[in-house]
Design a protein around this motif. Sequence first.
Motif, short mmCIF file in Angstrom:
data_model
loop_
_atom_site.label_atom_id
_atom_site.label_comp_id
_atom_site.label_asym_id
_atom_site.label_seq_id
_atom_site.Cartn_x
_atom_site.Cartn_y
_atom_site.Cartn_z
N SER A 292 0.82 -1.21 0.00
CA SER A 292 0.00 0.00 0.00
C SER A 292 0.86 1.26 0.00
O SER A 292 0.51 2.25 -0.63
N ILE A 293 2.00 1.23 0.69
CA ILE A 293 2.90 2.39 0.64
C ILE A 293 3.45 2.57 -0.77
O ILE A 293 3.53 3.70 -1.27
N LEU A 294 3.81 1.47 -1.42
CA LEU A 294 4.27 1.55 -2.81
C LEU A 294 3.17 2.08 -3.72
O LEU A 294 3.43 2.84 -4.65
N GLY A 295 1.93 1.67 -3.47
CA GLY A 295 0.81 2.16 -4.27
C GLY A 295 0.61 3.66 -4.14
O GLY A 295 0.22 4.32 -5.09
N ILE A 296 0.87 4.18 -2.95
CA ILE A 296 0.72 5.63 -2.76
C ILE A 296 1.87 6.38 -3.43
O ILE A 296 1.67 7.39 -4.10
N PHE A 297 3.10 5.90 -3.25
CA PHE A 297 4.25 6.65 -3.77
C PHE A 297 4.47 6.47 -5.26
O PHE A 297 4.91 7.40 -5.93
N GLN B 174 1.07 8.51 -8.10
CA GLN B 174 0.64 9.76 -7.50
C GLN B 174 -0.27 10.57 -8.42
O GLN B 174 -0.59 11.70 -8.11
N LYS B 175 -0.69 10.00 -9.53
CA LYS B 175 -1.56 10.74 -10.45
C LYS B 175 -3.03 10.37 -10.31
O LYS B 175 -3.89 11.17 -10.59
N ASN B 176 -3.31 9.16 -9.87
CA ASN B 176 -4.69 8.70 -9.77
C ASN B 176 -5.12 8.70 -8.31
O ASN B 176 -4.60 7.95 -7.49
N ILE B 177 -6.09 9.54 -8.00
CA ILE B 177 -6.52 9.69 -6.61
C ILE B 177 -7.29 8.47 -6.12
O ILE B 177 -7.25 8.13 -4.94
N LEU B 178 -7.97 7.74 -7.01
CA LEU B 178 -8.70 6.55 -6.59
C LEU B 178 -7.75 5.45 -6.14
O LEU B 178 -8.01 4.77 -5.15
N VAL B 179 -6.65 5.28 -6.85
CA VAL B 179 -5.67 4.27 -6.44
C VAL B 179 -5.02 4.67 -5.12
O VAL B 179 -4.74 3.82 -4.27
N MET B 180 -4.83 5.96 -4.92
CA MET B 180 -4.27 6.42 -3.65
C MET B 180 -5.24 6.15 -2.49
O MET B 180 -4.83 5.74 -1.41
N LEU B 181 -6.54 6.36 -2.72
CA LEU B 181 -7.53 6.06 -1.68
C LEU B 181 -7.60 4.55 -1.40
O LEU B 181 -7.71 4.14 -0.24
N MET B 182 -7.52 3.73 -2.46
CA MET B 182 -7.54 2.29 -2.25
C MET B 182 -6.29 1.82 -1.51
O MET B 182 -6.37 0.92 -0.66
N SER B 183 -5.15 2.44 -1.78
CA SER B 183 -3.93 2.09 -1.06
C SER B 183 -4.03 2.49 0.40
O SER B 183 -3.55 1.76 1.28
N LEU B 184 -4.65 3.62 0.67
CA LEU B 184 -4.84 4.04 2.05
C LEU B 184 -5.76 3.08 2.80
O LEU B 184 -5.51 2.73 3.96
N ARG C 111 -17.73 16.32 -11.19
CA ARG C 111 -18.83 17.05 -11.83
C ARG C 111 -18.41 18.47 -12.22
O ARG C 111 -18.88 19.00 -13.23
N ILE C 112 -17.54 19.08 -11.44
CA ILE C 112 -17.11 20.44 -11.74
C ILE C 112 -16.04 20.46 -12.82
O ILE C 112 -16.12 21.22 -13.79
N ARG C 113 -15.01 19.63 -12.69
CA ARG C 113 -13.83 19.69 -13.56
C ARG C 113 -13.82 18.65 -14.67
O ARG C 113 -13.00 18.74 -15.57
N SER C 114 -14.64 17.62 -14.60
CA SER C 114 -14.68 16.50 -15.56
C SER C 114 -13.38 15.71 -15.59
O SER C 114 -13.08 15.03 -16.57
N THR C 115 -12.59 15.77 -14.56
CA THR C 115 -11.39 14.96 -14.41
C THR C 115 -11.05 14.86 -12.93
O THR C 115 -11.44 15.71 -12.14
N ILE C 116 -10.31 13.82 -12.56
CA ILE C 116 -9.95 13.65 -11.16
C ILE C 116 -8.44 13.48 -11.00
O ILE C 116 -7.97 12.73 -10.16
N THR C 117 -7.66 14.17 -11.80
CA THR C 117 -6.22 14.08 -11.68
C THR C 117 -5.74 14.83 -10.43
O THR C 117 -6.33 15.83 -10.03
#
Length: 101
Positions: A18-23, A26-36, A86-92
């Motif tokens: 999970s630490i490797l998944g976070i570091f 670092q571009k996809n926030i969903l993968v960072m949340l899943m790693s957390l 919904r506001i930005r149409s992206t989640i980067t």
Amino acid sequence: MVILFNYINISITLFLISILGIFINQKNILVMLMSLEMMFLSVNFNLIAASVHLDDILGQIFSLLILTVAASESSIGLAILVIYYRIRSTITVELMNLMKG
């Protein structure tokens, strides 16, 4: 004792993944949340294994507390992501600093 050692090894492996998944990602926030979330679950796994080994219920109570905090954190995080999408149409992650007020 060997069984507890195996459980601790699995917990440490999940935590390091999970630490490797976070570091690394670092571009996809969903993968960072899943790693957390996986980090929280590895700590819970360690607490439950130690609680069963020591024949004490305190570790299981703490793991339930951590699970409730993790569930609330993920629900709030996903709600923020839905509104941001919904506001930005992206989640980067690079554009998240635009949320500062």
